[in-house]
Design an enzyme around this catalytic site. Structure first.
Site, PDB file in Angstrom:
ATOM      1  N   GLY A  14      14.756  19.839  62.341  1.00  0.00           N
ATOM      2  CA  GLY A  14      13.675  20.668  62.897  1.00  0.00           C
ATOM      3  C   GLY A  14      14.133  22.099  63.052  1.00  0.00           C
ATOM      4  O   GLY A  14      13.810  22.775  64.026  1.00  0.00           O
ATOM      5  N   ALA A  15      14.871  22.578  62.052  1.00  0.00           N
ATOM      6  CA  ALA A  15      15.532  23.880  62.197  1.00  0.00           C
ATOM      7  C   ALA A  15      14.823  25.009  61.465  1.00  0.00           C
ATOM      8  O   ALA A  15      15.333  26.117  61.384  1.00  0.00           O
ATOM      9  CB  ALA A  15      16.981  23.768  61.713  1.00  0.00           C
ATOM     10  N   SER A  16      13.622  24.751  60.935  1.00  0.00           N
ATOM     11  CA  SER A  16      12.944  25.826  60.209  1.00  0.00           C
ATOM     12  C   SER A  16      12.297  26.816  61.166  1.00  0.00           C
ATOM     13  O   SER A  16      11.958  27.922  60.778  1.00  0.00           O
ATOM     14  CB  SER A  16      11.885  25.256  59.266  1.00  0.00           C
ATOM     15  OG  SER A  16      10.879  24.585  60.001  1.00  0.00           O
ATOM     16  N   ASN A  91      16.947  17.442  66.761  1.00  0.00           N
ATOM     17  CA  ASN A  91      16.011  18.296  67.496  1.00  0.00           C
ATOM     18  C   ASN A  91      14.563  18.155  67.050  1.00  0.00           C
ATOM     19  O   ASN A  91      13.648  18.432  67.831  1.00  0.00           O
ATOM     20  CB  ASN A  91      16.474  19.754  67.332  1.00  0.00           C
ATOM     21  CG  ASN A  91      15.415  20.755  67.741  1.00  0.00           C
ATOM     22  OD1 ASN A  91      15.255  21.041  68.928  1.00  0.00           O
ATOM     23  ND2 ASN A  91      14.647  21.275  66.786  1.00  0.00           N
ATOM     24  N   SER A 143      13.284  16.555  76.686  1.00  0.00           N
ATOM     25  CA  SER A 143      12.313  17.429  77.361  1.00  0.00           C
ATOM     26  C   SER A 143      12.346  17.118  78.851  1.00  0.00           C
ATOM     27  O   SER A 143      12.892  16.083  79.253  1.00  0.00           O
ATOM     28  CB  SER A 143      10.904  17.143  76.813  1.00  0.00           C
ATOM     29  OG  SER A 143       9.949  17.968  77.449  1.00  0.00           O
ATOM     30  N   TYR A 157       3.920  11.556  74.021  1.00  0.00           N
ATOM     31  CA  TYR A 157       5.055  12.471  73.908  1.00  0.00           C
ATOM     32  C   TYR A 157       6.080  12.201  75.028  1.00  0.00           C
ATOM     33  O   TYR A 157       7.291  12.117  74.789  1.00  0.00           O
ATOM     34  CB  TYR A 157       4.547  13.915  73.984  1.00  0.00           C
ATOM     35  CG  TYR A 157       5.622  14.965  73.975  1.00  0.00           C
ATOM     36  CD1 TYR A 157       6.262  15.316  72.793  1.00  0.00           C
ATOM     37  CD2 TYR A 157       6.010  15.621  75.147  1.00  0.00           C
ATOM     38  CE1 TYR A 157       7.252  16.277  72.775  1.00  0.00           C
ATOM     39  CE2 TYR A 157       6.998  16.588  75.146  1.00  0.00           C
ATOM     40  CZ  TYR A 157       7.617  16.917  73.960  1.00  0.00           C
ATOM     41  OH  TYR A 157       8.609  17.875  73.943  1.00  0.00           O
ATOM     42  N   ALA A 159       6.530   9.479  76.687  1.00  0.00           N
ATOM     43  CA  ALA A 159       7.210   8.202  76.438  1.00  0.00           C
ATOM     44  C   ALA A 159       8.313   8.392  75.387  1.00  0.00           C
ATOM     45  O   ALA A 159       9.411   7.838  75.511  1.00  0.00           O
ATOM     46  CB  ALA A 159       6.200   7.162  75.968  1.00  0.00           C
ATOM     47  N   LYS A 161      10.023  11.124  74.726  1.00  0.00           N
ATOM     48  CA  LYS A 161      11.127  11.948  75.229  1.00  0.00           C
ATOM     49  C   LYS A 161      11.948  11.190  76.273  1.00  0.00           C
ATOM     50  O   LYS A 161      13.174  11.334  76.347  1.00  0.00           O
ATOM     51  CB  LYS A 161      10.568  13.258  75.795  1.00  0.00           C
ATOM     52  CG  LYS A 161       9.958  14.161  74.723  1.00  0.00           C
ATOM     53  CD  LYS A 161      11.031  14.835  73.909  1.00  0.00           C
ATOM     54  CE  LYS A 161      10.689  15.053  72.468  1.00  0.00           C
ATOM     55  NZ  LYS A 161      11.750  15.701  71.698  1.00  0.00           N
ATOM     56  N   ILE A 190       9.665  26.499  76.441  1.00  0.00           N
ATOM     57  CA  ILE A 190      10.457  27.444  75.666  1.00  0.00           C
ATOM     58  C   ILE A 190       9.535  28.157  74.672  1.00  0.00           C
ATOM     59  O   ILE A 190       8.704  27.505  74.021  1.00  0.00           O
ATOM     60  CB  ILE A 190      11.562  26.694  74.882  1.00  0.00           C
ATOM     61  CG1 ILE A 190      12.375  25.775  75.830  1.00  0.00           C
ATOM     62  CG2 ILE A 190      12.480  27.669  74.147  1.00  0.00           C
ATOM     63  CD1 ILE A 190      13.023  26.451  77.016  1.00  0.00           C
TER      64      ILE A 190
HETATM   65  P1  NAP Z   1       8.275  23.730  66.655  1.00  0.00           P
HETATM   66  O1  NAP Z   1       8.340  25.192  66.872  1.00  0.00           O
HETATM   67  O2  NAP Z   1       6.938  23.102  66.360  1.00  0.00           O
HETATM   68  O3  NAP Z   1       9.293  23.319  65.498  1.00  0.00           O
HETATM   69  C1  NAP Z   1       9.420  21.970  65.140  1.00  0.00           C
HETATM   70  C2  NAP Z   1      10.433  21.817  64.027  1.00  0.00           C
HETATM   71  O4  NAP Z   1      10.561  20.425  63.696  1.00  0.00           O
HETATM   72  C3  NAP Z   1      10.029  22.527  62.753  1.00  0.00           C
HETATM   73  O5  NAP Z   1      11.183  23.015  62.135  1.00  0.00           O
HETATM   74  C4  NAP Z   1       9.411  21.418  61.912  1.00  0.00           C
HETATM   75  O6  NAP Z   1       9.530  21.787  60.553  1.00  0.00           O
HETATM   76  C5  NAP Z   1      10.327  20.252  62.296  1.00  0.00           C
HETATM   77  N1  NAP Z   1       9.771  18.909  62.109  1.00  0.00           N
HETATM   78  C6  NAP Z   1       8.651  18.381  62.656  1.00  0.00           C
HETATM   79  N2  NAP Z   1       8.488  17.105  62.240  1.00  0.00           N
HETATM   80  C7  NAP Z   1       9.541  16.828  61.419  1.00  0.00           C
HETATM   81  C8  NAP Z   1       9.933  15.696  60.666  1.00  0.00           C
HETATM   82  N3  NAP Z   1       9.218  14.557  60.679  1.00  0.00           N
HETATM   83  N4  NAP Z   1      11.064  15.757  59.944  1.00  0.00           N
HETATM   84  C9  NAP Z   1      11.801  16.888  59.915  1.00  0.00           C
HETATM   85  N5  NAP Z   1      11.489  17.996  60.606  1.00  0.00           N
HETATM   86  C10 NAP Z   1      10.366  17.968  61.338  1.00  0.00           C
HETATM   87  O7  NAP Z   1       8.839  22.932  67.917  1.00  0.00           O
HETATM   88  P2  NAP Z   1       9.797  23.402  69.111  1.00  0.00           P
HETATM   89  O8  NAP Z   1       8.940  23.921  70.205  1.00  0.00           O
HETATM   90  O9  NAP Z   1      10.895  24.239  68.587  1.00  0.00           O
HETATM   91  O10 NAP Z   1      10.371  21.987  69.582  1.00  0.00           O
HETATM   92  C11 NAP Z   1      11.573  21.482  69.046  1.00  0.00           C
HETATM   93  C12 NAP Z   1      12.040  20.289  69.889  1.00  0.00           C
HETATM   94  O11 NAP Z   1      12.138  20.685  71.238  1.00  0.00           O
HETATM   95  C13 NAP Z   1      11.070  19.103  69.860  1.00  0.00           C
HETATM   96  O12 NAP Z   1      11.805  17.899  69.868  1.00  0.00           O
HETATM   97  C14 NAP Z   1      10.309  19.260  71.151  1.00  0.00           C
HETATM   98  O13 NAP Z   1       9.822  18.037  71.633  1.00  0.00           O
HETATM   99  C15 NAP Z   1      11.391  19.817  72.050  1.00  0.00           C
HETATM  100  N6  NAP Z   1      10.885  20.557  73.205  1.00  0.00           N
HETATM  101  C16 NAP Z   1      10.225  21.749  73.045  1.00  0.00           C
HETATM  102  C17 NAP Z   1       9.781  22.439  74.173  1.00  0.00           C
HETATM  103  C18 NAP Z   1       9.107  23.781  74.078  1.00  0.00           C
HETATM  104  O14 NAP Z   1       8.673  24.280  75.115  1.00  0.00           O
HETATM  105  N7  NAP Z   1       8.998  24.405  72.931  1.00  0.00           N
HETATM  106  C19 NAP Z   1       9.985  21.880  75.443  1.00  0.00           C
HETATM  107  C20 NAP Z   1      10.632  20.669  75.550  1.00  0.00           C
HETATM  108  C21 NAP Z   1      11.099  20.018  74.431  1.00  0.00           C
HETATM  109  P3  NAP Z   1       8.584  21.217  59.373  1.00  0.00           P
HETATM  110  O15 NAP Z   1       7.173  21.293  59.863  1.00  0.00           O
HETATM  111  O16 NAP Z   1       8.895  22.106  58.214  1.00  0.00           O
HETATM  112  O17 NAP Z   1       9.049  19.823  59.133  1.00  0.00           O
END
Ligand code: NAP
Length: 262
Positions: A14-16, A91, A143, A157, A159, A161, A190
């Protein structure tokens, strides 16, 4: 002073974009070889190019972490390009909202398959390489939502996490004899592309509910992941660290209003 991680091989899923991109850039900065993973090759390549432009070493790789074959290919790519796997940052995750009553079986499966089954598949794929070296660091992105708090629309979600933490506790026991630690970062809200999708009103309300009165940055999370990956964190396993600017602490809205009045 921490021992340098220069030359270590790191997979970040999930690093894009968002938190994963922040983690990948941070590990790149400290001299790791980073496999940047997302479903879209071009977007993964673009983050790998950013790391290279900053003087680091990285490669983009397209994989859907909810598919076992993709996870196997991802692990092989890290071994082929970087000679092994030292650190896995699992991630990748999704957070589509659906309230109970409207939530379909497909909605539930999609979230569990990516967030929870994806964690299992990703970790399983990387284990043989880590076990062979009798060393490894696994850092999950969980999370606060689920393990500690709740939010309408995110029962699936939450459940997933909370499930990651249950997975982590047993995995950390099973993998301790191999020198592999399994820990989790538990972010609050975030600022990421994914969170932007929740809308300006949601973001404003979230900022108001955090004692530090700001959303977290991807670097706030990346620094915690980096700590778990250090040699100095070798004796920490099965633990979650909350990185949320104090968001889970106020017992009520009154506690935050009291702070404003002071
Ligand atoms: P984001 O901006 O939507 O980015 C998600 C990343 O995951 C993208 O790189 C996406 O790339 C990749 N991805 C999604 N499904 C995938 C799959 N099946 N296989 C491979 N890659 C996949 O999300 P984020 O906010 O950075 O969240 C990242 C992590 O942090 C998640 O686990 C989320 O639950 C957790 N988190 C986020 C927050 C927050 O406030 N942002 C808070 C708590 C926890 P592609 O679409 O190209 O695959």
């Amino acid at each position: 002073m921490f021992t340098s991680l220069r030359g270590r091989s790191v997979i970040v899923t999930g690093a894009s974009k968002g938190i994963g991109r922040g983690i990948a850039l941070r590990f790149g900065e400290v001299g790791c070889n980073v496999l940047v993973v997302s479903r879209k090759q071009a977007e993964a390549d673009s983050v790998a190019a950013e790391i290279a432009e900053a003087g680091g070493s990285a490669k983009g790789f397209a994989a859907d972490i909810s598919r076992q074959a993709d996870c196997g290919a991802m692990a092989r790519a890290a071994i082929d390009h970087f000679g092994g796997i030292d650190i896995l940052c699992a991630n990748a995750g999704i957070f589509p909202a659906a309230k109970l009553g409207a939530m379909t079986e497909a909605d539930f499966d999609a979230v569990i398959n990516t967030n929870l089954k994806g964690t299992f598949l990703t970790v399983s794929a990387c284990l043989p390489a880590m076990k062979a070296r009798r060393n490894g660091r696994i850092v999950l992105t969980s999370s606060i939502t689920g393990p500690i708090t709740g939010y309408p629309g995110w029962s699936h979600y939450g459940a997933s996490k909370a499930g990651q933490l249950g997975f982590m506790r047993t995995a950390s026991i099973e993998l301790a004899p191999y020198g592999i630690t399994v820990n989790a970062v538990m972010p609050g809200n975030i600022a990421t592309e994914g969170l932007d999708g929740m809308g300006a009103d949601y973001i404003r309300k979230m900022e108001q509910s955090v004692p530090m009165r700001r959303l977290g940055s991807v670097n706030d999370i990346a620094n915690a992941a980096l700590f778990f990956a250090t040699d100095e964190a070798a004796y920490i396993t099965g633990q979650g660290i909350v990185v949320d600017g104090g968001q889970i602490l106020p017992e009520s809205l009154a506690a935050l209003e009291e702070m404003d009045a002071a």
